[in-house]
Design a protein around this motif. Structure first.
Motif, PDB file in Angstrom:
ATOM      1  N   UNK A 267       0.804  -1.213   0.000  1.00 19.77           N
ATOM      2  CA  UNK A 267       0.000   0.000   0.000  1.00 19.77           C
ATOM      3  C   UNK A 267       0.831   1.252   0.000  1.00 19.77           C
ATOM      4  N   UNK A 268       2.131   1.109   0.200  1.00 17.22           N
ATOM      5  CA  UNK A 268       2.982   2.288   0.255  1.00 17.22           C
ATOM      6  C   UNK A 268       3.506   2.701  -1.109  1.00 17.22           C
ATOM      7  N   UNK A 269       3.305   1.856  -2.119  1.00 20.70           N
ATOM      8  CA  UNK A 269       3.786   2.174  -3.458  1.00 20.70           C
ATOM      9  C   UNK A 269       2.600   2.193  -4.399  1.00 20.70           C
ATOM     10  N   UNK A 270       2.782   2.914  -5.482  1.00 15.04           N
ATOM     11  CA  UNK A 270       1.722   2.996  -6.479  1.00 15.04           C
ATOM     12  C   UNK A 270       1.623   1.676  -7.222  1.00 15.04           C
ATOM     13  N   UNK A 271       0.488   1.016  -7.103  1.00 11.84           N
ATOM     14  CA  UNK A 271       0.284  -0.261  -7.808  1.00 11.84           C
ATOM     15  C   UNK A 271      -0.113   0.055  -9.231  1.00 11.84           C
TER      16      UNK A 271
ATOM     17  N   UNK B 281      -4.149   4.751  -5.426  1.00  8.31           N
ATOM     18  CA  UNK B 281      -4.031   6.188  -5.159  1.00  8.31           C
ATOM     19  C   UNK B 281      -5.388   6.885  -5.224  1.00  8.31           C
ATOM     20  N   UNK B 282      -6.331   6.389  -4.444  1.00  9.51           N
ATOM     21  CA  UNK B 282      -7.677   6.961  -4.434  1.00  9.51           C
ATOM     22  C   UNK B 282      -7.768   8.062  -3.378  1.00  9.51           C
ATOM     23  N   UNK B 283      -8.417   9.158  -3.739  1.00 10.88           N
ATOM     24  CA  UNK B 283      -8.570  10.302  -2.840  1.00 10.88           C
ATOM     25  C   UNK B 283     -10.010  10.382  -2.331  1.00 10.88           C
ATOM     26  N   UNK B 284     -10.143  10.885  -1.107  1.00 10.04           N
ATOM     27  CA  UNK B 284     -11.463  11.225  -0.587  1.00 10.04           C
ATOM     28  C   UNK B 284     -11.864  12.558  -1.217  1.00 10.04           C
TER      29      UNK B 284
ATOM     30  N   UNK C 104      -5.098   6.665  -0.733  1.00  7.53           N
ATOM     31  CA  UNK C 104      -5.026   5.300  -0.212  1.00  7.53           C
ATOM     32  C   UNK C 104      -5.106   4.324  -1.380  1.00  7.53           C
ATOM     33  N   UNK C 105      -4.454   3.179  -1.197  1.00  7.48           N
ATOM     34  CA  UNK C 105      -4.503   2.097  -2.181  1.00  7.48           C
ATOM     35  C   UNK C 105      -5.395   0.984  -1.640  1.00  7.48           C
ATOM     36  N   UNK C 106      -6.368   0.587  -2.437  1.00  8.64           N
ATOM     37  CA  UNK C 106      -7.245  -0.514  -2.040  1.00  8.64           C
ATOM     38  C   UNK C 106      -7.179  -1.602  -3.089  1.00  8.64           C
TER      39      UNK C 106
END
Length: 834
Positions: A371-375, A391-394, A456-458
């Motif tokens: 989750x710490x790197x861009x998938x 890298x999704x934003x609220x 956040x990465x999900x």
């Protein structure tokens, strides 16, 4: 194909929040009513319960605020209301959601093209609606409303022409603008109506003098009468001014009068309209009464002429009223689509890959990316994810940060301007006013620019049905839940998802959420009871296509009981087949569910123990561990207290934390190895591409070399043939030139000439002599050269197959005359044999 038209009750205008449906024609769709009328009391009760749990979920996810944010990008008032109505329904089918996304994507393409943007700021939809309503009732259309109709028709025509021009330039735009292309191309615009409105209505909404001869005559009469009355009043005031100094002309109910500061006007005879003690008087002079009466009649004639013109215009509009109505509704819906597209472009959204969850039960196991790197695309197994949100934003946090940054920059700009004006002496500093702290304001801007919201990465695997997220307070767990919930509803509603790249997200029939304080004083429920009631309602209404979000499950009561209840609730959601349940918790017992049930997965919010603050990033596949005792130790809490706490906490829990620590270390090592592997993979890819380029250059060079060699050989062969032909002619000529020399002399002479020419030609054309076949012919000895026949010799004619006698030789022409039987033939020397 037409875009959706919005209906309010039986009309086509979405003017309030009571909009009940959105109708799409042809391939467009109907957004169904969120309430189903039924006579069955139990069905009604169940529906009320469903509406309640839905509304509560939308409220805690702050969906209403997002709807307001999106609607603010609409350019018309009806468009803003229609946007809220469309987004709030959230009862679209999968096909309807895909349709909405296609519309949004088409609007984005139009925006990127530049020449076909859906901007309707120049259209007053309220006045257009008023014009349509007046025309429906056969009432004269107001001039301003008529101009609004003309603006609507002109804007639609401009949009249609721009679209056609773009398609003419590149036919691919027709496909890229679908499904909006056919709607805009299908606009029916009455240009003659626009021309008529502009001919008779002025820009300010008044009827032009040229609208009709009667109107022009009436207005000229009004102007003439007003001049006469003004001249009369001016003369009366001049004559009376000596006795009454304060006089002025006044218009009372359309009649021109004289107003005086005195209570009486002695020199003016007329009708007293007003008189008050100390307040002056108003008199209509008798000489002005006939002119005022005539002026009133003239004004009535003007009003009648204007009404006649507007009635005529209304009749013309009634012919095309249905088309005008359709255009208005198309513009409103296009404004809704434009609001969705502009919102996505403004905040950097990505087109979501929306899919149906049926048949997505693959159990293939994959490794979760960190989750710490861009998938990014280095994970080619996107199909293995049920939920893929890199890298999704609220959206609301992103909007709030942008607003704060804009405000801070504006404060800096205003402060800079104030300081500059003070320095120039334009404004004086007020007493007690504080000096402007410009450096502090600039520091606030810098801090906001550096504190951008953390994405956040999900990544949720197909086989995962319940995801348990652990972590410290204020670590971002609740924001993660809301981000996923809002992303799911945004994709379903036709909005781009605010992520760094294309996302994969299932179509959920509903999103249920239990977040925050659900204490209900009206029902005498505690916080814990409120949460339980909401969760129970969710469990009753959730389906195999639902998303369930539970914040701090099992909290608010005894920790042991809360943990047991939380485990039981999560297992029930997994057993009932809910598509995806995401829960946050502090209970360590819930972390163990993964090891007894394959449908569970763990994740935790990363915590920076060095700086003692959360990073708001997710670590996948790793349960969170308790940091409270370690934090207390680093903050300087006495060691005796820390040791006692660890003893109370228990050795078993400490061992679990050690295992978690080892797992986190392995996770970090794996991440480093993965990054290294990706780096080497990129290097290998670059080297491979360089090798392909080098190979292509070598092949091209080899081809050019072969073509050059073939061209040189061809030129050399042509040169050699030319040289041989010349040599043959020269040898034949030299053999005949001498007067019957002896064979030995002829041979010596030919040999000398042959050698001289050969050396000269080889020196001049060396390439021609590289062909071995031609060189061998040149090197023949004199004895091998053909000898010319003499007159009287018998020769063999190969073409006749007979012998003949030589009668005459012509060496210069390379010809010979032969007699065979009774025939005399002139032949080439090459046609005979001795």
């Amino acid at each position: 194909m037409n875009c959706c038209a919005l209906f309010l009750n039986s009309t086509l205008f979405p003017i309030t929040n009571n909009i009940k449906s959105v109708t799409f024609k042809n391939q467009s769709f109907f957004l169904r009513q969120s309430s189903i009328v039924s006579a069955n009391l139990s069905t009604i009760t169940k529906h009320k319960s469903l509406s309640s749990v839905h509304s509560n979920s939308l409220r805690v996810l702050e969906w209403d605020k997002l709807c307001d944010s999106v609607s603010s990008f609409a350019t018309t008032s009806f468009g803003r209301e229609a946007t809220k109505a469309q987004l709030w329904t959230l009862n679209q089918t999968y096909e309807e959601s895909l349709r909405l996304l296609e519309e949004t994507n088409a609007a984005v393409e139009m925006y990127n093209h530049g020449g076909c943007r859906l901007d309707f700021t120049g259209i007053d939809v309220v006045l257009v609606k008023s014009a349509i309503q007046q025309a429906r009732r056969s009432l004269p259309v107001d001039g301003n409303a008529a101009m609004a109709v003309a603006a609507l028709l002109q804007h639609c025509e401009t949009l249609q022409l721009n679209l056609k021009a773009a398609i003419k330039e590149d036919e691919d735009w027709y496909r890229r603008f679908m499904p909006l292309t056919e709607e805009i191309i299908g606009f029916v615009i009455n240009r003659s109506l626009v021309k008529l409105i502009l001919q008779i209505i002025d820009e300010d909404g008044s009827v032009k003098d040229s609208a009709s001869p009667a109107l022009k005559r009436s207005r000229e009469q009004v102007r003439m009468l007003e001049i006469k009355i003004y001249q009369l009043m001016d003369s009366l005031i001049r004559s009376e001014k000596n006795e009454t100094p304060f006089l002025e002309v006044s218009n009372i109910d359309g009649r021109w009068c004289i107003k005086s500061g005195a209570d009486q006007l002695k020199g003016v005879k007329g009708l007293l309209l007003y008189s008050g003690s100390g307040r002056g008087s108003i008199v209509e002079p008798l000489s002005a009464v006939p002119l005022n009466d005539e002026l009133q009649q003239a004004r009535a004639s003007v009003a009648k002429a204007e009404a006649d013109v507007l009635s005529m215009l209304t009749e013309k509009m009634q012919i095309d009223l249905d088309e005008i109505e359709k255009l208005l509704n198309s513009i409103i819906q296009l404004d809704v689509v434009n609001a969705r597209a502009t919102f996505g472009l403004s905040f950097g959204g990505a087109y979501p890959d929306l899919f149906l969850p049926e048949g997505s039960g693959s159990s293939t196991s994959v490794v979760y990316p960190s989750g710490n790197k861009n998938a990014n695309a280095s994970y080619p197994i996107k199909r293995e994810w049920t939920l893929y949100l890199p890298k999704a934003y609220h959206p609301l946090l992103l909007q709030q940060h942008r607003q704060n940054l804009q405000k801070a920059r504006k404060d800096v700009s205003n402060a800079t301007s104030d300081i500059r004006r003070k320095q120039q002496g334009e404004i004086m500093a007020r007493k007690g006013e504080k000096d402007i702290d410009l450096p502090s304001l600039k520091m606030q801007v810098t801090a906001l620019e550096q504190s951008h919201p953390v994405p956040v990465d999900f990544f949720v695997n197909h086989k995962t049905r319940v995801l348990v997220i652990t972590g410290p307070n204020t670590g971002g767990k609740t924001i993660c839940l809301k981000t996923v919930g809002l992303a799911a509803m945004m994709a379903k509603s036709g909005l781009y998802v605010l992520a760094s790249q294309s996302v994969k997200i299932p179509w959920f029939d509903a999103v249920f959420a239990d977040i925050g304080d659900e204490q209900s004083l009206s029902q005498s429920l505690s916080t814990f009871s409120g949460h339980l009631k909401q969760i129970n309602d969710i469990r009753l209404h959730a389906t195999s296509q639902s998303l369930v979000l539970l914040d701090e499950v099992g909290a608010g009561t005894n920790p042991l009981e809360g943990a047991a209840l939380g485990m039981s609730l999560l297992e029930s959601f997994a057993e009932t087949g809910v598509l995806l349940t995401i829960a946050t918790t502090h209970h360590g017992e819930l972390k163990t569910l993964k090891y007894s049930n394959d449908t569970f997965e763990n994740a935790c919010m990363e915590f920076d123990e060095v700086n003692l603050k959360p990073t708001f990033k997710i670590l996948w596949g790793v349960p969170g561990r308790s940091n409270a005792i370690n934090i207390a130790e680093k903050l300087g809490v006495p060691s005796i207290i820390v040791d006692n706490a660890r003893e109370v906490y228990g050795s078993a829990s400490a061992e679990i934390d050690e295992v978690i620590t080892d797992m986190e270390r392995l996770k970090q090592d794996f991440k480093e190895y993965l990054e290294e592997a990706q780096h080497h993979m990129m290097l290998s890819k670059d080297l491979y591409e360089n090798l392909l380029v080098a190979r292509r250059k070598i092949m091209e060079h080899g081809t050019r070399q072969r073509l050059r060699k073939m061209r040189e050989i061809s030129e050399a062969a042509a040169m050699a043939r030319s040289i041989l032909h010349n040599r043959a002619r020269q040898l034949r000529a030299s053999a005949i030139q001498s007067s019957q020399p002896t064979p030995a002399d002829k041979s010596q002479h030919a040999l000398a000439i042959n050698r001289q020419h050969t050396m000269a030609e080889y020196t001049e054309h060396p390439m021609a002599y590289k062909s071995a076949s031609f060189i061998e012919d040149i090197k023949q000895t004199p004895s091998e050269k053909p000898q010319l026949p003499k007159v009287g010799d018998m020769v063999y004619v190969s073409s006749l197959g007979r012998k003949g006698k030589v009668l005459r030789l012509e060496p210069s022409k390379d010809e010979i005359v032969v007699q065979t039987g009774n025939m005399k033939l002139k032949l080439k020397l090459t046609a005979i044999e001795k």
